[in-house]
Write an enzyme that holds these catalytic residues in place. Structure first.
Site, PDB file in Angstrom:
ATOM      1  N   CYS A  47      45.097 -62.711   6.473  1.00 50.66           N
ATOM      2  CA  CYS A  47      46.279 -62.427   7.303  1.00 50.66           C
ATOM      3  C   CYS A  47      46.527 -60.799   7.042  1.00 50.66           C
ATOM      4  CB  CYS A  47      47.729 -63.292   6.876  1.00 50.66           C
ATOM      5  SG  CYS A  47      47.874 -63.281   5.126  1.00 50.66           S
ATOM      6  N   ARG A  95      50.099 -65.503   4.190  1.00 51.05           N
ATOM      7  CA  ARG A  95      50.282 -66.410   5.410  1.00 51.05           C
ATOM      8  C   ARG A  95      49.022 -67.402   5.261  1.00 51.05           C
ATOM      9  NH1 ARG A  95      51.772 -62.518  10.120  1.00 51.05           N
ATOM     10  NH2 ARG A  95      50.827 -61.010   8.787  1.00 51.05           N
TER      11      ARG A  95
END
Length: 288
Positions: free
Chosen positions: A244, A249
Site C-alpha cells: 500500500c 493497509r
C-alpha cells in the site's frame, strides 16, 4: 474455476464481539487496541485492553524499520504478555491498524494472535462496555525473540521488483486514485511524502476494504476467494506480495489471505509506495 472455500481456513483467528464480552477477564488473553487515531484509546476502550501505538511502540524512531527484538520483548513484558498469551487485536477503521499490529507481532514470532471481528466500530455500535480506565498488569518476562521473520512474511524492494518482472501476483490495496497515479496519498489526507504516483508494473488493484462488510466484519470465505483468487490471480502455489503506502493497509489484506483464505506464501511489502515512488529508477505504471 477452482472450487471456492465455504469457510475460513483458520476461523480460530477471529473472535466475535459477543464471545469477547463474556471472556474479558479470562486468564491467558490480552486485548490490544491499536488505532490510526492514537488518541482514541483515551476516549474509551474495551475494559482490560492495553494500547499499542503503531508508531511509537512498533517503529524504530530513527531507521525506517521496526523495533529490535530486545525492544519488542520489553514492550510485551510491560503489558504482561508472554509467548503463551493470546493477543486479541482490535481498532478503528475496520481493524486496519489492528491487523498492522498483529502482523508486527507475527514478525517477531508471536504465534497466538487473533482479530476482534468488526473491531472498535462494531463493539461500540452494539453498545458494549467501554472504559477510560487504563489497564495495568504485572510485568512479564518475555524472552528476546531469536529472529525476526523478515524472509517469511515481509518483502523488500528487490523482492517486489523481482515479483513484478516475473509476472507473479502483486496486489495494490490502496485507493483507485492512488493506483492510477492521480493522487499520492489516501483520499482526504495530505498529499505529501511521495514524488511520483502510480503503481508497481503488473500489480492488480484491490482496495483493502473490499474484504469487509459495512459493519467492519470480514466477508465470507467464498466472497473473499472470488475477490482475490479470481480477480487478483492469487493462488496457493504462487508467492504473493501485497503493498500500500507504508504497509499498514496491506497488512489487513495479508491477514485475509494468510488466515482467512489459508495461503502460506503471502508477504507484506511494508516499504510500499513511500519507498517505491521515491526510489531512483523504480519502474512505475499509471492508469487512466
Amino acid at each position: 474455476m477452482a472450487t471456492h472455500p465455504t469457510q475460513y481456513a483458520h476461523p480460530e483467528a477471529l473472535v466475535e464481539t459477543d464471545w469477547l464480552e463474556k471472556h474479558l477477564k479470562d486468564e491467558g488473553i490480552r486485548i490490544v487496541e491499536s488505532n490510526e487515531d492514537i488518541l482514541l484509546y483515551d476516549t474509551g476502550h474495551i475494559p482490560g485492553a492495553v494500547h499499542i501505538d503503531w508508531r511509537a511502540d512498533l517503529q524504530d524512531p530513527v531507521i525506517r524499520d521496526y523495533i529490535s527484538p530486545e525492544k519488542f520483548a520489553r514492550l510485551c513484558s510491560r503489558h504482561g504478555i508472554t509467548p503463551e498469551t493470546t493477543c486479541i487485536f482490535y481498532g478503528d477503521k475496520a481493524n486496519w491498524w489492528a491487523c498492522y499490529a498483529l502482523w508486527a507481532f507475527r514478525l517477531f514470532g508471536h504465534e497466538k494472535v487473533k482479530i476482534l471481528n468488526g473491531g472498535r466500530d462494531k463493539w461500540k455500535a452494539e453498545g458494549r462496555p467501554m472504559t477510560r480506565e487504563v489497564a495495568k498488569y504485572p510485568s512479564a518476562n518475555y524472552p528476546v525473540p531469536k529472529k525476526r521473520f523478515d524472509k517469511e512474511i515481509r518483502a523488500f524492494f528487490d523482492e517486489a521488483l523481482a515479483q513484478s518482472k516475473g509476472g507473479k501476483p502483486l496486489v495494490d490495496v490502496r485507493s483507485p486514485g492512488e493506483y492510477k497515479g492521480e493522487i499520492t496519498h489516501m483520499p482526504e489526507y495530505p498529499q505529501e511524502g511521495v514524488l511520483r504516483g502510480g503503481h508497481i508494473p503488473g500489480a492488480k488493484s484491490m482496495p483493502w476494504k473490499t474484504a469487509t462488510n459495512d459493519d467492519a466484519t470480514f466477508k465470507p470465505a467464498d466472497e473473499l476467494a472470488k475477490i482475490y483468487l479470481d480477480q487478483c490471480g492469487v493462488k496457493p502455489g504462487t508467492d504473493t506480495i501485497v503493498y500500500c503506502r507504508i504497509g499498514e493497509r496491506s497488512s489487513h489484506t495479508w491477514f485475509v489471505l494468510t488466515y482467512l483464505l489459508g495461503l502460506a506464501n503471502v508477504r507484506n511489502y511494508d516499504g510500499s509506495w513511500t519507498e517505491w515512488g521515491n526510489k531512483v529508477g523504480a519502474p512505475i505504471e499509471k492508469s487512466t
